[in-house]
Design a protein around this motif. Sequence first.
Motif, short mmCIF file in Angstrom:
data_model
loop_
_atom_site.label_atom_id
_atom_site.label_comp_id
_atom_site.label_asym_id
_atom_site.label_seq_id
_atom_site.Cartn_x
_atom_site.Cartn_y
_atom_site.Cartn_z
N THR A 149 0.96 -1.24 -0.01
CA THR A 149 0.03 0.12 0.03
C THR A 149 0.98 1.07 0.05
O THR A 149 1.75 1.31 0.87
CB THR A 149 -0.70 0.09 1.23
OG1 THR A 149 -1.69 -0.96 1.28
CG2 THR A 149 -1.97 1.16 1.22
N VAL A 150 0.57 1.97 -1.02
CA VAL A 150 1.55 3.41 -1.10
C VAL A 150 0.51 4.46 -1.01
O VAL A 150 -0.75 4.54 -1.58
CB VAL A 150 1.82 3.36 -2.58
CG1 VAL A 150 2.82 4.92 -2.61
CG2 VAL A 150 3.07 2.30 -2.44
N LEU A 156 -4.09 12.14 9.00
CA LEU A 156 -5.27 11.32 9.45
C LEU A 156 -5.54 9.83 8.85
O LEU A 156 -6.14 8.88 9.39
CB LEU A 156 -6.89 12.24 8.92
CG LEU A 156 -6.95 13.28 9.99
CD1 LEU A 156 -8.15 14.06 9.16
CD2 LEU A 156 -7.17 12.88 11.29
N THR A 157 -5.09 9.89 7.36
CA THR A 157 -5.19 8.55 6.86
C THR A 157 -4.06 7.79 7.24
O THR A 157 -4.29 6.31 7.58
CB THR A 157 -4.75 8.84 5.21
OG1 THR A 157 -5.49 9.65 4.67
CG2 THR A 157 -4.36 7.55 4.57
N VAL A 158 -2.94 8.04 7.95
CA VAL A 158 -2.12 7.10 8.49
C VAL A 158 -2.59 6.91 9.69
O VAL A 158 -2.20 5.41 10.04
CB VAL A 158 -0.69 8.09 8.39
CG1 VAL A 158 0.55 6.95 9.24
CG2 VAL A 158 -0.19 8.25 6.96
N VAL A 217 -1.50 2.47 8.79
CA VAL A 217 -0.40 3.02 8.39
C VAL A 217 0.03 2.14 6.93
O VAL A 217 -0.09 0.83 6.87
CB VAL A 217 0.98 2.35 9.15
CG1 VAL A 217 2.32 2.68 8.72
CG2 VAL A 217 0.84 3.31 10.59
N PRO A 218 0.34 3.01 5.81
CA PRO A 218 0.55 2.21 4.69
C PRO A 218 1.95 1.82 5.04
O PRO A 218 2.81 1.91 5.72
CB PRO A 218 0.59 3.51 3.72
CG PRO A 218 0.95 4.49 4.43
CD PRO A 218 0.57 4.26 5.87
N THR A 245 6.42 10.31 13.75
CA THR A 245 6.03 9.77 15.06
C THR A 245 4.89 8.62 14.99
O THR A 245 4.61 7.88 16.05
CB THR A 245 5.63 11.01 15.98
OG1 THR A 245 4.37 11.61 15.38
CG2 THR A 245 6.71 11.92 16.11
N ILE A 246 4.00 8.89 14.04
CA ILE A 246 2.92 7.82 14.15
C ILE A 246 3.06 6.53 13.06
O ILE A 246 2.46 5.77 13.26
CB ILE A 246 1.75 8.50 13.62
CG1 ILE A 246 1.66 9.24 12.26
CG2 ILE A 246 1.15 9.55 14.96
CD1 ILE A 246 0.38 9.46 11.87
N ALA A 247 4.24 6.84 12.40
CA ALA A 247 4.52 5.45 11.44
C ALA A 247 6.07 5.64 11.40
O ALA A 247 6.66 5.92 10.61
CB ALA A 247 4.34 6.00 10.09
N PRO A 248 6.83 5.08 12.59
CA PRO A 248 7.97 5.13 12.77
C PRO A 248 8.85 3.99 12.02
O PRO A 248 9.95 4.57 11.46
CB PRO A 248 8.44 4.73 14.35
CG PRO A 248 6.91 4.02 14.67
CD PRO A 248 6.28 4.62 13.78
N ARG A 249 8.36 3.21 11.24
CA ARG A 249 9.15 2.25 10.58
C ARG A 249 8.82 2.42 8.91
O ARG A 249 9.21 1.79 8.00
CB ARG A 249 8.76 0.70 10.78
CG ARG A 249 9.43 0.39 12.19
CD ARG A 249 9.56 -0.72 12.30
NE ARG A 249 10.26 -1.66 11.38
CZ ARG A 249 10.16 -2.96 11.18
NH1 ARG A 249 9.21 -3.90 11.77
NH2 ARG A 249 10.76 -3.45 10.35
N CYS A 250 7.52 3.39 8.54
CA CYS A 250 6.94 3.42 7.22
C CYS A 250 8.18 4.37 6.43
O CYS A 250 8.43 5.36 6.83
CB CYS A 250 5.71 4.13 7.28
SG CYS A 250 5.00 4.48 5.69
N PRO A 251 8.63 3.80 5.28
CA PRO A 251 9.44 4.60 4.55
C PRO A 251 8.61 5.91 4.14
O PRO A 251 7.50 5.94 3.64
CB PRO A 251 9.86 3.64 3.15
CG PRO A 251 9.63 2.39 3.79
CD PRO A 251 8.48 2.55 4.84
N ILE A 252 9.27 7.00 3.97
CA ILE A 252 8.95 8.23 3.42
C ILE A 252 9.60 8.87 2.44
O ILE A 252 10.85 8.85 2.62
CB ILE A 252 8.68 9.22 4.50
CG1 ILE A 252 7.74 8.87 5.80
CG2 ILE A 252 8.03 10.67 4.04
CD1 ILE A 252 7.67 9.62 7.07
N VAL A 253 9.03 9.04 1.33
CA VAL A 253 9.51 9.48 0.14
C VAL A 253 9.17 11.15 -0.02
O VAL A 253 7.93 11.08 -0.44
CB VAL A 253 9.77 8.70 -1.30
CG1 VAL A 253 10.24 9.52 -2.33
CG2 VAL A 253 10.26 7.31 -0.83
#
Length: 129
Positions: A9-10, A45-47, A51-52, A74-82
Amino acid sequence: MALVDKAATVLIVEDDREMRSLLCDEFCGMGYQLREARNGDEAFLTVLQSVPDLILTDLRMPAGGDDYISRLRTIAPRCPIVVITAFGDATLKAHVVKAGANAYFDKPVRIADLKNCVQQLLHYERSRS
């Protein structure tokens, strides 16, 4: 025969409708499940709801900026962010990476480079799980 993993999920966060549509078209063709947000608040809000596997986000938009990246982290500590932005420079890139972005691209972005980065980050995260 190996089982196929569920599609990653992206979350695509972009305030420009045409750019968001272009990104969705490109990544949909790669088999990802896509979610969309029009600004930083909508993305947050979506995250919070779910979490995607990866967040692909513009930076300069309503409720955006490097503090927005910190809030996502802070709400998605392991989710990659590009991060992609048309208004970047070396200082901004340093702030965004320090805030928690895994990758940073200046617009106009080469779609092939962006796709390659997303694939690598998703593969890395799945291999860690």
